[in-house]
Design a protein around this motif. Structure first.
Motif, PDB file in Angstrom:
ATOM      1  N   TYR A  29      -0.856  -1.207  -5.786  1.00 57.86           N
ATOM      2  CA  TYR A  29       0.134  -1.740  -4.841  1.00 57.86           C
ATOM      3  C   TYR A  29       1.548  -1.764  -5.432  1.00 57.86           C
ATOM      4  O   TYR A  29       2.447  -2.363  -4.845  1.00 57.86           O
ATOM      5  CB  TYR A  29      -0.248  -3.136  -4.336  1.00 57.86           C
TER       6      TYR A  29
ATOM      7  N   PHE B 128      11.245   1.938  -1.015  1.00 59.58           N
ATOM      8  CA  PHE B 128      11.060   2.893  -2.112  1.00 59.58           C
ATOM      9  C   PHE B 128      12.413   3.288  -2.704  1.00 59.58           C
ATOM     10  O   PHE B 128      12.606   3.278  -3.924  1.00 59.58           O
ATOM     11  CB  PHE B 128      10.318   4.135  -1.621  1.00 59.58           C
TER      12      PHE B 128
ATOM     13  N   CYS C 111       5.995   1.135 -10.699  1.00 56.78           N
ATOM     14  CA  CYS C 111       5.465   1.826 -11.887  1.00 56.78           C
ATOM     15  C   CYS C 111       6.237   3.115 -12.154  1.00 56.78           C
ATOM     16  O   CYS C 111       6.597   3.415 -13.300  1.00 56.78           O
ATOM     17  CB  CYS C 111       3.988   2.140 -11.700  1.00 56.78           C
TER      18      CYS C 111
ATOM     19  N   ASN D 205       0.858  -1.177   0.000  1.00 54.83           N
ATOM     20  CA  ASN D 205       0.000   0.000   0.000  1.00 54.83           C
ATOM     21  C   ASN D 205       0.897   1.232   0.000  1.00 54.83           C
ATOM     22  O   ASN D 205       1.926   1.271   0.704  1.00 54.83           O
ATOM     23  CB  ASN D 205      -0.884   0.014   1.249  1.00 54.83           C
ATOM     24  N   SER D 206       0.547   2.219  -0.771  1.00 63.63           N
ATOM     25  CA  SER D 206       1.426   3.373  -0.944  1.00 63.63           C
ATOM     26  C   SER D 206       1.754   4.056   0.382  1.00 63.63           C
ATOM     27  O   SER D 206       2.871   4.559   0.570  1.00 63.63           O
ATOM     28  CB  SER D 206       0.794   4.371  -1.912  1.00 63.63           C
ATOM     29  N   THR D 207       0.815   4.075   1.298  1.00 59.94           N
ATOM     30  CA  THR D 207       1.070   4.742   2.575  1.00 59.94           C
ATOM     31  C   THR D 207       1.887   3.893   3.527  1.00 59.94           C
ATOM     32  O   THR D 207       2.355   4.391   4.556  1.00 59.94           O
ATOM     33  CB  THR D 207      -0.258   5.117   3.261  1.00 59.94           C
ATOM     34  N   ASP D 208       2.068   2.614   3.188  1.00 62.54           N
ATOM     35  CA  ASP D 208       2.766   1.700   4.096  1.00 62.54           C
ATOM     36  C   ASP D 208       4.174   1.326   3.641  1.00 62.54           C
ATOM     37  O   ASP D 208       4.915   0.705   4.400  1.00 62.54           O
ATOM     38  CB  ASP D 208       1.963   0.402   4.270  1.00 62.54           C
ATOM     39  N   MET D 209       4.527   1.656   2.417  1.00 62.39           N
ATOM     40  CA  MET D 209       5.849   1.228   1.923  1.00 62.39           C
ATOM     41  C   MET D 209       6.958   1.910   2.712  1.00 62.39           C
ATOM     42  O   MET D 209       7.024   3.135   2.783  1.00 62.39           O
ATOM     43  CB  MET D 209       6.009   1.550   0.438  1.00 62.39           C
TER      44      MET D 209
ATOM     45  N   ALA E  29       3.095   1.265  -6.880  1.00 58.04           N
ATOM     46  CA  ALA E  29       3.329   2.651  -7.290  1.00 58.04           C
ATOM     47  C   ALA E  29       4.812   2.936  -7.503  1.00 58.04           C
ATOM     48  O   ALA E  29       5.199   3.586  -8.489  1.00 58.04           O
ATOM     49  CB  ALA E  29       2.740   3.610  -6.259  1.00 58.04           C
ATOM     50  N   ALA E  30       5.663   2.476  -6.601  1.00 57.03           N
ATOM     51  CA  ALA E  30       7.097   2.746  -6.734  1.00 57.03           C
ATOM     52  C   ALA E  30       7.656   2.060  -7.975  1.00 57.03           C
ATOM     53  O   ALA E  30       8.444   2.656  -8.727  1.00 57.03           O
ATOM     54  CB  ALA E  30       7.832   2.279  -5.477  1.00 57.03           C
TER      55      ALA E  30
END
Length: 253
Positions: free
Chosen positions: A153, A110, A158, A101-105, A155-156
């Motif tokens: 899930y 990252f 991509c 999840n973007s907020t949890d990475m 985002a990084a």
């Protein structure tokens, strides 16, 4: 008339070559006659790959390196040139994916994703270009279908692959009047160690995941390796600044 993939007398550096797509590229370029500098962080698997390639009667240098370190990138190019005296192709295949999840990475995940997937090709290219210019050489970057569509899930991943596609195009424009070709390949999902090791967040919505899995199944690793080898060789003479999607239609619409 289409040219055959022919690399006799030429030298290729391939990252991520211990397994998966990188190893398949090494096999294909060995078949074409290239001497190889294969690079990976996994020493045991890399040495096993080198042993297997030696049986194909080509010269192989196995160079262990953590490409998240910029100095290791420049060191890999130096090792290839010191061993073989030239460099004709750089294949930036190494990559990682961390699903979250973007907020949890975590920040370190990252930063590692960006370091391996985007910064490493940049530093490797910086070091390789002076040698490639001497030999009308080529750079081939391995992007992904994830560069062109949003994937939940990832985002990084991509972002790193989209950056790599535009890095390819920008460098191709910069060197459009020089004797070098710079291209990319964007595969869909393949049965590799990266794919097998993917772990989704516990609360992942798989309706969202299905949107980027495609209707025709996984892409064959050897098919992607064939395109990379073509672009790395004189057979790819008409390609510059291109990104070839090999994704069984995932990005078609």
């Amino acid at each position: 008339m289409a040219q055959q993939i022919e690399m006799k007398g030429k030298v290729a550096l391939i990252t991520g070559a211990a397994s998966g797509l990188g190893r398949a590229c090494a096999v294909r370029l060995a078949e074409a006659g290239a001497s190889l500098c294969i690079v990976d962080v996994n020493a045991d698997q890399l040495n096993a790959a080198a042993d297997a390639l030696q049986s194909s009667d080509v010269q192989v240098l196995a160079h262990v390196a953590n490409l998240a370190n910029p100095d290791a990138c420049t060191g890999a190019v130096a090792a290839a040139v010191n061993r073989f005296g030239r460099l004709d192709a750089l294949c930036n295949v190494a990559g990682i994916i961390k699903m979250a999840n973007s907020t949890d990475m975590p920040r370190e995940q990252f930063e590692l994703t960006m370091a391996v997937n985007l910064a490493a090709p940049w530093y490797l290219s910086q070091a390789a270009i002076p040698h490639l210019l001497e030999n009308n050489g080529a750079i081939v970057n391995c992007a992904s279908s994830a560069a062109f569509i949003g994937e939940a899930y990832a985002a990084a991943y991509c972002a790193s692959k989209a950056g790599l596609v535009n890095l390819t195009k920008a460098m191709a424009m910069e060197y459009s009047k020089k004797p070098i070709r710079i291209n990319a390949v964007a595969p869909g999902g393949m049965m590799t160690g990266i794919a097998m090791g993917m772990s989704f967040p516990p609360d992942a919505d798989f309706d969202l995941v299905k949107r980027y899995t495609g209707l025709r199944g996984l892409v064959e690793v050897e098919d992607v390796a064939e395109i990379i080898a073509m672009l790395a060789s004189p057979a790819g003479r008409s390609f510059h600044g291109a990104c070839i999607n090999v994704d069984a239609g995932i990005t078609a619409g």
